[in-house]
Design an enzyme around this catalytic site. Structure first.
Site, PDB file in Angstrom:
ATOM      1  N   ASP A   1       1.006  -0.888  -0.031  1.00 42.40           N
ATOM      2  CA  ASP A   1      -0.006  -0.231   0.065  1.00 42.40           C
ATOM      3  C   ASP A   1       0.597   1.156   0.644  1.00 42.40           C
ATOM      4  OD1 ASP A   1       1.175  -0.121   2.331  1.00 42.40           O
ATOM      5  OD2 ASP A   1      -1.148  -0.293   3.292  1.00 42.40           O
ATOM      6  N   SER A   2       2.469   0.812   0.015  1.00 48.55           N
ATOM      7  CA  SER A   2       2.788   2.080  -0.601  1.00 48.55           C
ATOM      8  C   SER A   2       3.043   2.968  -1.472  1.00 48.55           C
ATOM      9  CB  SER A   2       4.704   1.719  -0.216  1.00 48.55           C
ATOM     10  OG  SER A   2       5.159   0.560  -0.688  1.00 48.55           O
TER      11      SER A   2
ATOM     12  N   ASP B   1      -1.082  -6.391   0.109  1.00 47.71           N
ATOM     13  CA  ASP B   1      -1.494  -5.491   1.115  1.00 47.71           C
ATOM     14  C   ASP B   1      -3.009  -4.957   1.418  1.00 47.71           C
ATOM     15  OD1 ASP B   1       0.582  -4.989   3.053  1.00 47.71           O
ATOM     16  OD2 ASP B   1       1.254  -3.596   1.675  1.00 47.71           O
TER      17      ASP B   1
ATOM     18  N   LYS C   1      -1.284  -9.359   2.946  1.00 38.79           N
ATOM     19  CA  LYS C   1      -0.777  -8.729   4.084  1.00 38.79           C
ATOM     20  C   LYS C   1      -1.502  -8.143   4.772  1.00 38.79           C
ATOM     21  CE  LYS C   1       2.776  -6.017   4.063  1.00 38.79           C
ATOM     22  NZ  LYS C   1       2.309  -5.050   5.147  1.00 38.79           N
TER      23      LYS C   1
ATOM     24  N   GLU D   1      -1.898  -5.546   8.620  1.00 40.86           N
ATOM     25  CA  GLU D   1      -0.684  -4.940  10.140  1.00 40.86           C
ATOM     26  C   GLU D   1      -2.232  -5.422  11.072  1.00 40.86           C
ATOM     27  OE1 GLU D   1      -0.525  -0.807   9.010  1.00 40.86           O
ATOM     28  OE2 GLU D   1       0.447  -1.379   6.636  1.00 40.86           O
TER      29      GLU D   1
ATOM     30  N   GLU E   1       8.880  -3.732  11.013  1.00 40.48           N
ATOM     31  CA  GLU E   1       9.081  -2.840  10.315  1.00 40.48           C
ATOM     32  C   GLU E   1       9.516  -1.764  11.472  1.00 40.48           C
ATOM     33  OE1 GLU E   1       7.838   1.012   7.501  1.00 40.48           O
ATOM     34  OE2 GLU E   1       6.090  -0.919   8.313  1.00 40.48           O
TER      35      GLU E   1
END
Length: 272
Positions: free
Chosen positions: A52-53, A91, A121, A123, A190
């Site tokens: 999602d970057s 993501d 993925k 978070e 991270e």
């Protein structure tokens, strides 16, 4: 020179697990489009994250929060078309899984069906446990993500190193063990202290993938555009630039502009 094993035709979650078992480090990079994903895959990277970057790198947003599920599927589809070997992880974007496990399942299924990706993925730890379980129950592999979780940036209020205090470090250890216990195949760590990364990596049987988390994670990941030096503003301590494409690309375009202005492009040989 890349030393990846050409006999492995396709990297799977099982192959990733075997790499940890053998003590072989795992390489991972982001990609968001067909052309660069082809290069990343051919170079021997084991995991390609459609991160999602893309919200920052491709769309110019300040955070990862604005990117939508439809946009993530678009980027993932472009990457999957290019990839012949690597494991593609996508993501789940902010708002597509946090509050509702049914919504999480719908989001994950859309990514898998519409993009052809291999895994997702998510978070967070205990707070998203039910959503992760629901996605796993549908047979979708899940990579966890702990430490600095960019989708929660407004809660943290800073991109500083996480889990330096004992309480947060203990919670991260417990969350990591929980992610392994419920069935995640790997976990991204991270921006946490290197000593904590070592502790987590040794306590888990699933691989850890570090970014700004020191050398003792089972693998490493960077954002491709940062590694290539396309983005000059982002300069965290953990980033190693392997090229200066910002300079190369700028120089090439300036040269092209000069040639057009000076009537040197196209030449007679470049005309029909």
């Amino acid at each position: 020179m890349s030393v990846h094993n050409p006999d492995v035709k396709r990297i799977t979650t099982h192959v990733i697990q075997e790499l940890k078992s053998k003590g072989e480090k795992i390489s991972a990079l982001t990609a968001y489009d067909y052309s660069l994903a082809r290069l990343v895959d051919a170079a021997g990277v084991e995991i390609i994250l459609v991160g999602d970057s893309a919200s920052n790198v491709m769309a110019g947003h300040e955070t990862t929060l604005p990117i939508t599920l439809d946009q993530m599927i678009y980027h993932a589809t472009s990457v999957v078309r290019a990839v012949k070997r690597a494991l593609v992880v996508v993501d789940l974007p902010f708002g597509s899984y946090q509050g509702n496990s049914s919504e999480a399942l719908r989001s994950a299924i859309r990514i898998m069906k519409e993009s052809g990706a291999h895994s997702v993925k998510m978070e967070g730890g205990l707070e998203v446990r039910e959503s992760i379980i629901r996605v796993l129950s549908a047979g979708v592999p899940v990579m966890g993500h702990l430490g600095l979780t960019p989708q929660s940036i407004y809660k943290f209020g800073t991109y500083a190193v996480r889990a330096k205090e004992e309480t947060e470090a203990q919670k991260l250890l417990e969350d990591a063990k929980m992610l392994e216990d419920i069935g995640c195949f790997a976990v991204v760590l991270e921006k946490i202290p290197a000593a904590l990364t070592q502790q987590v990596s040794q306590s888990l049987t699933i691989p850890t993938i570090g970014i700004g988390a020191g050398p003792d994670a089972d693998g490493q990941i960077l954002v491709l555009h940062d590694l290539l030096g396309i983005n000059k503003e982002f300069k965290p301590r953990f980033l190693r630039r392997y090229a200066d494409l910002h300079g190369v690309i700028t120089q090439a375009i300036e040269h092209y502009v000069d040639d057009v202005k000076d009537r040197e492009f196209p030449s007679k040989e470049e005309a029909y």
